[in-house]
Scaffold this motif. Structure first.
Motif, PDB file in Angstrom:
ATOM      1  N   LYS B 188       0.836  -1.204   0.000  1.00  0.00           N
ATOM      2  CA  LYS B 188       0.000   0.000   0.000  1.00  0.00           C
ATOM      3  C   LYS B 188       0.870   1.253   0.000  1.00  0.00           C
ATOM      4  O   LYS B 188       1.863   1.332   0.709  1.00  0.00           O
ATOM      5  N   TYR B 189       0.430   2.240  -0.798  1.00  0.00           N
ATOM      6  CA  TYR B 189       1.206   3.476  -0.853  1.00  0.00           C
ATOM      7  C   TYR B 189       1.339   4.111   0.530  1.00  0.00           C
ATOM      8  O   TYR B 189       2.397   4.606   0.904  1.00  0.00           O
ATOM      9  N   LYS B 190       0.260   4.059   1.316  1.00  0.00           N
ATOM     10  CA  LYS B 190       0.303   4.707   2.634  1.00  0.00           C
ATOM     11  C   LYS B 190       1.373   4.097   3.556  1.00  0.00           C
ATOM     12  O   LYS B 190       1.787   4.727   4.514  1.00  0.00           O
ATOM     13  N   ARG B 191       1.807   2.882   3.267  1.00  0.00           N
ATOM     14  CA  ARG B 191       2.904   2.288   4.042  1.00  0.00           C
ATOM     15  C   ARG B 191       4.258   2.513   3.370  1.00  0.00           C
ATOM     16  O   ARG B 191       5.279   2.020   3.853  1.00  0.00           O
ATOM     17  N   ASN B 192       4.250   3.208   2.223  1.00  0.00           N
ATOM     18  CA  ASN B 192       5.486   3.386   1.438  1.00  0.00           C
ATOM     19  C   ASN B 192       5.622   4.811   0.925  1.00  0.00           C
ATOM     20  O   ASN B 192       5.998   5.028  -0.214  1.00  0.00           O
ATOM     21  N   ARG B 193       5.298   5.765   1.800  1.00  0.00           N
ATOM     22  CA  ARG B 193       5.298   7.160   1.345  1.00  0.00           C
ATOM     23  C   ARG B 193       6.677   7.632   0.906  1.00  0.00           C
ATOM     24  O   ARG B 193       6.812   8.625   0.207  1.00  0.00           O
ATOM     25  N   ASN B 194       7.678   6.919   1.336  1.00  0.00           N
ATOM     26  CA  ASN B 194       9.049   7.332   1.030  1.00  0.00           C
ATOM     27  C   ASN B 194       9.637   6.561  -0.150  1.00  0.00           C
ATOM     28  O   ASN B 194      10.833   6.604  -0.393  1.00  0.00           O
ATOM     29  N   ILE B 195       8.760   5.905  -0.912  1.00  0.00           N
ATOM     30  CA  ILE B 195       9.247   4.955  -1.918  1.00  0.00           C
ATOM     31  C   ILE B 195      10.116   5.596  -2.990  1.00  0.00           C
ATOM     32  O   ILE B 195      11.126   5.021  -3.409  1.00  0.00           O
ATOM     33  N   LEU B 196       9.771   6.816  -3.448  1.00  0.00           N
ATOM     34  CA  LEU B 196      10.564   7.434  -4.521  1.00  0.00           C
ATOM     35  C   LEU B 196      11.988   7.724  -4.052  1.00  0.00           C
ATOM     36  O   LEU B 196      12.942   7.569  -4.813  1.00  0.00           O
ATOM     37  N   ALA B 197      12.110   8.110  -2.800  1.00  0.00           N
ATOM     38  CA  ALA B 197      13.446   8.319  -2.257  1.00  0.00           C
ATOM     39  C   ALA B 197      14.168   6.978  -2.101  1.00  0.00           C
ATOM     40  O   ALA B 197      15.342   6.840  -2.420  1.00  0.00           O
ATOM     41  N   GLN B 198      13.423   5.985  -1.651  1.00  0.00           N
ATOM     42  CA  GLN B 198      14.026   4.661  -1.433  1.00  0.00           C
ATOM     43  C   GLN B 198      14.660   4.080  -2.688  1.00  0.00           C
ATOM     44  O   GLN B 198      15.690   3.423  -2.635  1.00  0.00           O
ATOM     45  N   ILE B 199      14.004   4.295  -3.838  1.00  0.00           N
ATOM     46  CA  ILE B 199      14.569   3.699  -5.045  1.00  0.00           C
ATOM     47  C   ILE B 199      15.454   4.697  -5.804  1.00  0.00           C
ATOM     48  O   ILE B 199      15.815   4.478  -6.950  1.00  0.00           O
ATOM     49  N   GLY B 200      15.797   5.795  -5.133  1.00  0.00           N
ATOM     50  CA  GLY B 200      16.809   6.689  -5.691  1.00  0.00           C
ATOM     51  C   GLY B 200      16.282   7.680  -6.703  1.00  0.00           C
ATOM     52  O   GLY B 200      17.037   8.264  -7.470  1.00  0.00           O
ATOM     53  N   ILE B 201      14.961   7.874  -6.747  1.00  0.00           N
ATOM     54  CA  ILE B 201      14.414   8.843  -7.696  1.00  0.00           C
ATOM     55  C   ILE B 201      14.489  10.254  -7.105  1.00  0.00           C
ATOM     56  O   ILE B 201      14.615  11.237  -7.806  1.00  0.00           O
ATOM     57  N   CYS B 202      14.413  10.365  -5.791  1.00  0.00           N
ATOM     58  CA  CYS B 202      14.645  11.670  -5.171  1.00  0.00           C
ATOM     59  C   CYS B 202      15.154  11.464  -3.758  1.00  0.00           C
ATOM     60  O   CYS B 202      15.253  10.347  -3.274  1.00  0.00           O
ATOM     61  N   LYS B 203      15.442  12.563  -3.097  1.00  0.00           N
ATOM     62  CA  LYS B 203      16.054  12.440  -1.763  1.00  0.00           C
ATOM     63  C   LYS B 203      15.065  12.537  -0.626  1.00  0.00           C
ATOM     64  O   LYS B 203      15.305  12.059   0.461  1.00  0.00           O
TER      65      LYS B 203
END
Lengths: 210, 210
Positions: B188-203
């Motif tokens: 669920k996105y709500k459990r992964n709000r930091n996903i873009l940073a996690q995969i190196g797309i942003c900080k």
């Protein structure tokens, strides 16, 4: 949403491997039906009308809009894209799950019209990997590649509107993730309010003593 | 909820086959940890202290309450039941998923304290089947059987508080359903709000241009 089918909206930036993902999903789950979009963009090499897209002229597409034959449509990268209504209504009412591959604005429109739809955003394992995949596909001119990369960045801004996020690193894992999502969504109590009656514990929704 | 572990609350009327379900789940998913409840009820034949329950005297149990060692407790069928706090905190913070088998009032308490927990109600395929399973178990006196059937009916009233409903008809399917729920919840996105940073797309969370 009529019937028991689930409407699953899948969005993925270009180069995320969406095509293979959808192909494997359909092979592994016989209940899935793929909604084919209509578009005015040029067919790419190997694309087949009616399978990959319904390829339309601008005039034809604008007629579909007028006749209310699309549940949503957008103009993006200078082309129209839209979702024909009839196929979705029919498939859901027959209990099939319908997979809808659309971009982020279309997805938001779908969620508004079908609040019980499930929105899944597919991510590449990294942005570098995304660039690599778009370039390696080699079917686009360099300015188109650049436009698609910019578009991908724009699309990523919409991620918070989605219900689920799947990273397509190993394709088999990503397929399994989406299958889990479909299975779990169907087990939600809110989609099964009549469950006690269904299994013969009572006759009406919510009651257990009759 | 600390760490990345998921707190999964499983409730099932007596005779739903919960025991086997939990056993198979633990065998098939190494990341699951089972929270062992404390109780003042008598051990049944074959039950082991520390594995099936922590068997306590009334005095011991009431001391645990006083010392805030339980995250929830209830009195039910004239016995205390409660959930020790330390094991859950530690397991979640280590990233394990914690399975909590508790009855319906306890489950509601957990959801209030841990809004991100996931509540799963396990149903028998029918009420007749439930009766049959309770009677066949043969470890209870007839008035206890009756009390458990009445209790089951009461518990069914709480089903609408649960996130998911799983019917335990074929045990392997029920296990698979619960595994799908756990997998999907983690996507669920709500459990992964930091996903873009996690995969190196942003900080930073939410941003994509830095």
């Amino acid at each position: 949403m009529s019937g028991n089918g689930l409407l699953v909206v899948l969005s993925a930036p270009s180069g995320t491997g969406k095509g293979t993902l959808v192909k494997l999903l359909r092979e592994q789950d016989e209940n899935i039906r793929l909604s084919v979009s209509a578009t005015t963009r040029e067919p790419r090499k190997g694309e087949v009308d009616g399978r990959d897209y319904f390829f339309k002229t601008v005039e034809e597409f604008e007629n579909m809009i007028k006749n209310n034959e699309l549940i949503e449509w957008v103009k993006y990268c200078n082309n129209y894209y839209g979702t024909p209504r009839e196929f979705i209504d029919r498939s859901l009412s027959l209990g099939h799950d319908v997979l809808l591959e659309i971009e982020v604005e279309g997805a938001a429109n779908i969620k508004e019209m079908f609040p019980e739809s499930v929105l899944v955003f597919v991510l590449p394992p990294s942005f570098d990997e995304l660039k690599k995949r778009i370039i390696e596909r080699g079917t686009e001119k360099s300015e188109v590649i650049q436009m698609r990369l910019e578009q991908a960045k724009k699309e990523l801004r919409y991620i918070s509107r989605y219900d689920y996020v799947v990273i397509n690193d190993k394709i088999e894992d990503a397929v399994q993730d989406i299958r889990s999502i479909i299975n779990a969504e169907k087990l939600k109590y809110k989609r099964n309010r009549n469950i006690l009656a269904q299994i013969g514990i009572c006759k009406q929704e919510g009651c257990i003593d009759d």
